[in-house]
Design an enzyme around this catalytic site. Structure first.
Site, PDB file in Angstrom:
ATOM      1  CE1 TYR A 176      33.637 -24.543 -55.549  1.00 31.93           C
ATOM      2  CE2 TYR A 176      35.719 -24.545 -54.360  1.00 31.93           C
ATOM      3  CZ  TYR A 176      34.330 -24.492 -54.361  1.00 31.93           C
ATOM      4  OH  TYR A 176      33.642 -24.389 -53.180  1.00 31.93           O
ATOM      5  NE  ARG A 224      43.711 -25.706 -50.874  1.00 33.50           N
ATOM      6  CZ  ARG A 224      42.827 -25.557 -49.896  1.00 33.50           C
ATOM      7  NH1 ARG A 224      41.729 -24.867 -50.091  1.00 33.50           N
ATOM      8  NH2 ARG A 224      43.055 -26.066 -48.713  1.00 33.50           N
ATOM      9  CG  ASP A 642      23.482 -28.752 -22.816  1.00 33.36           C
ATOM     10  OD1 ASP A 642      23.257 -28.083 -23.843  1.00 33.36           O
ATOM     11  OD2 ASP A 642      24.374 -29.616 -22.759  1.00 33.36           O
TER      12      ASP A 642
HETATM   13  P1  ADP Z   1      26.605 -28.710 -20.396  1.00 39.34           P
HETATM   14  O1  ADP Z   1      26.659 -29.238 -21.788  1.00 39.34           O
HETATM   15  O2  ADP Z   1      25.666 -27.566 -20.256  1.00 39.34           O
HETATM   16  O3  ADP Z   1      27.941 -28.435 -19.809  1.00 39.34           O
HETATM   17  P2  ADP Z   1      26.391 -31.390 -19.226  1.00 39.34           P
HETATM   18  O4  ADP Z   1      25.138 -32.191 -19.193  1.00 39.34           O
HETATM   19  O5  ADP Z   1      27.464 -31.807 -20.150  1.00 39.34           O
HETATM   20  O6  ADP Z   1      25.939 -29.867 -19.496  1.00 39.34           O
HETATM   21  O7  ADP Z   1      27.023 -31.328 -17.803  1.00 39.34           O
HETATM   22  C1  ADP Z   1      26.283 -31.156 -16.636  1.00 39.34           C
HETATM   23  C2  ADP Z   1      27.090 -31.712 -15.484  1.00 39.34           C
HETATM   24  O8  ADP Z   1      26.487 -31.302 -14.283  1.00 39.34           O
HETATM   25  C3  ADP Z   1      27.147 -33.222 -15.431  1.00 39.34           C
HETATM   26  O9  ADP Z   1      28.499 -33.633 -15.344  1.00 39.34           O
HETATM   27  C4  ADP Z   1      26.377 -33.595 -14.156  1.00 39.34           C
HETATM   28  O10 ADP Z   1      26.915 -34.731 -13.495  1.00 39.34           O
HETATM   29  C5  ADP Z   1      26.569 -32.350 -13.335  1.00 39.34           C
HETATM   30  N1  ADP Z   1      25.520 -32.130 -12.324  1.00 39.34           N
HETATM   31  C6  ADP Z   1      24.171 -32.195 -12.498  1.00 39.34           C
HETATM   32  N2  ADP Z   1      23.529 -31.891 -11.355  1.00 39.34           N
HETATM   33  C7  ADP Z   1      24.493 -31.609 -10.430  1.00 39.34           C
HETATM   34  C8  ADP Z   1      24.465 -31.213  -9.061  1.00 39.34           C
HETATM   35  N3  ADP Z   1      23.328 -31.030  -8.414  1.00 39.34           N
HETATM   36  N4  ADP Z   1      25.655 -31.004  -8.445  1.00 39.34           N
HETATM   37  C9  ADP Z   1      26.818 -31.169  -9.089  1.00 39.34           C
HETATM   38  N5  ADP Z   1      26.892 -31.544 -10.380  1.00 39.34           N
HETATM   39  C10 ADP Z   1      25.746 -31.763 -11.050  1.00 39.34           C
END
Ligand code: ADP
Ligand code: SF4
Length: 678
Positions: A176, A224, A642
């Protein structure tokens, strides 16, 4: 506050800064919030929370002294007039309410400003092209301009005092205007403001003296300074001219706030490109040259590291922007011997992205950041439960972990079921990529805090089927089963699915362990544009594969321009000799030939490879959710993170937190917004 932890007593000593006394050594250095003058209430609430969490000094973001320096549409503050004084007084008040000192970072951007709002001509020491993309030149300031500029700083400093600030900045950092005068790169003047160090520091000396005169004895004056521009000998270096500059100004300011510039990305480097304490080698000389207190940053989250900075005489104040964003209550937790509860910054720079996208700040680790006013969220407090409902959370990724923890904090009986032995979901894989190890803190913090709550039961190696869930009998089910990397190549550029052959030559990031122990020719196709594609390229190249990185964007990991990482990422891949094929979109694959088309010319190009690795986006892994919606009573099953809408980790954590906050609450109002006066 609760008990006091004597081990870290030094961090809680008072420190004088000119006429003011800071209550401790925790200093929230200026950082952008993406809010600026358009959101005075939200800004005040954000800074107030930092003070409540124990930061002895809390600074604003950059605050323009005059319309010739406007950064529209980015979130910047201004102290141009009495309206601004009234608006910013709210921030000073919010900080004072908790006994902390309020600092304001007065700012003039010179040729690094935008001036799209005010349409004022840009200013610079010697005539320069505008730093940003607009085709504008910045005029070379004449003597009258310099006199005017000094008056603007003085007037803004007087307004800062009126608004109630305790510390007023003179800001010679981040490319800046005052730094533009200091640096031989941008100051080519032949008058008394150019040439020798004495001449190039003249403006800064005048600014410090005149700021002091304007604030009288009521405020401290902070300087700064960027002690290294990272431009080598062309610019200011920490072992070169910075020593002369600090030498001539040593006792003039009441406080030195020192860092590495030029671009902001050098200062707030992500964890992918820097370690905790990474600025130490640059800034450590300053304290030896002045008796005034020195503050510096370095993504400090470990109290032992902080103590070492004090003990070894590097810093007097532990400066923090990102660690204070990830955990506004970091000082209080150390003070009370709860350092195990610190929500450590992971260094992902999603917070920086907010400023670069000109949107309100958000943070991967702290879902309440930026929501203090508009949703009324407090990082450490959450409303008690409204019902006795028990909740089953399925999936122990960022969304499920945060949801279970926040529901548990509300007092609900929570069961968290995770298919795998290890909690963490997607961060388990992402934290294994080069430079991203600290991302595992998203899991570690939550797993640790969940362990403290007896009303949350964690079931590992428990892949739930719809029958299992029905049998479990929870009152409400939250499905957080995450997302799956796409195999159809739909991405940001590729809007339609490609009919790719069923082939073990085509992989997604889920399959990379198949590459272990082989030496292959791999084409990575990145139509995701964030971290995973380029990090996989780096990892696989380091493992000895031949790697070609192809993307339809004109640069590598294009969205990381927002996290200030793009330049570093592309340099790294080039240094590793990863072959880059930019602006090319995937069309198909036949045998070992992947076909691409140039997005500009339409020319086709085939690349031969053993493996095509698709990194283009993810789809929800929501089959369990869809099954449960039919089986369970209406309104008793929800999808989050997700599994609901794939995004980055910050959004998954946010979704988990939001669900818990809003569970069984009366329908929450829409976001509060700050509106212009009618
Ligand atoms: P987010 O970012 O939404 O938290 P992730 O993909 O990081 O999603 O985490 C999803 C988790 O869910 C993973 O650890 C996966 O092993 C777990 N998972 C997926 N299906 C099942 C299920 N049927 N029962 C238990 N855990 C599950
Ligand atoms: Fe740290 Fe990432 Fe939060 Fe920024 S967004 S404070 S880098 S965890």
């Amino acid at each position: 506050m609760g008990m006091f932890n004597p081990r870290y007593a030094r961090l809680f000593e008072t420190v004088r800064i000119g006429p003011k006394t800071a209550p401790n050594r925790f200093y929230q250095t200026p950082h952008a919030s993406g809010m600026g003058w358009r959101a005075p209430k939200a800004s005040a609430a954000l800074r107030g929370i930092k003070a409540e969490g124990g930061w002895g000094v809390v600074a604003t973001e950059y605050c323009s002294i005059h319309p010739s320096s406007d950064d529209f549409p980015f979130g910047y503050l201004s102290l141009w007039d009495e309206d601004d004084v009234r608006a910013l007084a709210k921030t000073a008040e919010a900080i004072h309410a908790h006994g902390s000192l309020a600092a304001v970072e007065l700012w003039h951007g010179g040729f690094h400003a935008n001036n799209r709002l005010t349409r004022e001509p840009l200013l610079s020491p010697s005539g320069q092209r505008a730093k940003f993309i607009q085709p504008m030149g910045a005029r070379a300031m004449d003597k009258a301009d310099i006199a005017e500029f000094r008056r603007w700083q003085k007037d803004a400093a007087a307004r800062a005092r009126k608004a109630g600030f305790d510390i007023v900045y003179v800001y010679a950092g981040h490319d800046y205007l005052p730094l533009q005068f200091l640096s031989p790169r941008t100051n080519r003047r032949s008058d008394e403001y150019g040439g020798s160090i004495e001449n190039r520091t003249r403006l800064l000396r005048e600014m410090i003296e005149e700021t002091r005169a304007a604030v009288k004895d009521d405020c401290a004056v902070a300087l700064r300074l960027a002690v290294d521009e990272l431009h080598g000998p062309k610019g200011i270096t920490h072992d070169g001219e910075a020593r002369d500059i600090v030498g001539v100004l040593a006792e003039l300011p009441d406080l030195w706030d020192v860092n590495v510039a030029g671009a902001l990305g050098n200062d707030s480097k992500s964890a992918r490109f820097s370690e905790e304490g990474f600025q130490e080698d640059y800034v450590s000389f300053v304290k030896k040259m002045t008796t005034k207190p020195v503050v510096g940053v370095g993504r400090f989250t470990s109290p032992d590291m902080m103590m070492s900075q004090l003990r070894r005489g590097i810093l007097d104040f532990i400066g923090a922007a990102r660690p204070s964003i990830a955990d506004p209550f970091l000082p209080q937790k150390i003070r009370e011997g709860r350092e195990d509860e610190i929500r450590e910054c992971i260094g992902c720079n999603i917070c920086r992205a907010a400023n670069n996208e000109s949107i309100p700040i958000r943070c991967t680790q702290n879902p309440t950041m930026g929501e203090e006013w508009r949703r009324g969220w407090h990082p450490e407090k959450i409303a008690p439960k409204r019902s006795e409902k028990s909740i089953l959370v399925i999936g122990g990724g960022p969304a499920g972990l945060e949801c279970a923890l926040a529901l548990g904090r509300r007092g609900h009986q929570v069961a968290l079921a995770e298919a795998r032995r290890e909690l963490g979901g997607r961060v388990l894989a992402e934290a294994r990529l080069p430079g991203l190890a600290s991302w595992i803190r998203v899991r570690d913090h939550r797993e640790h805090m969940i362990g403290k709550l007896s009303n949350i039961a964690v079931y590992r190696e428990s892949r739930m089927t719809a029958e299992d869930v029905e049998g479990f009998g929870a009152d409400h089910v939250v499905v957080a089963t995450g997302g799956i990397w796409r195999r159809d190549a739909i991405g940001a550029f590729g809007e339609e699915p490609l009919s790719l052959p069923e082939s073990d030559k085509i992989l997604t990031p889920h399959d990379i362990e198949r590459l272990a122990g082989t030496a292959q020719s791999i084409v990575i196709y990145d139509d995701d544009h964030y971290a995973v594609g380029s990090a996989l390229a780096e990892m696989l190249k380091r493992q000895g594969h031949k790697v070609t990185y192809v993307t339809p964007a004109p640069v590598v990991s294009s969205w990381t321009q927002m996290t200030d990482e793009q330049g570093f990422i592309q340099s790294r891949l080039m240094a590793l000799d990863v072959e880059l094929v930019l602006s090319h979109q995937l069309k198909g694959m036949a045998g070992d030939q992947a076909r691409f088309v140039c997005v500009y010319s339409g020319r086709e190009r085939d690349l031969t490879c053993d493996t095509l690795l698709l990194v283009t986006g993810r789809v929800p892994d929501d089959s369990l959710y869809r099954d449960l919606v039919h089986r369970l009573p209406q309104g008793t099953v929800s999808a989050i993170g997700d599994c609901h809408a794939p995004s980055h980790i910050a959004d998954a954590v946010f979704a988990g937190h939001r669900f818990a906050r809003e569970f069984d609450e009366p329908r929450s109002e829409l976001l509060r917004r700050e509106r212009p006066e009618p």
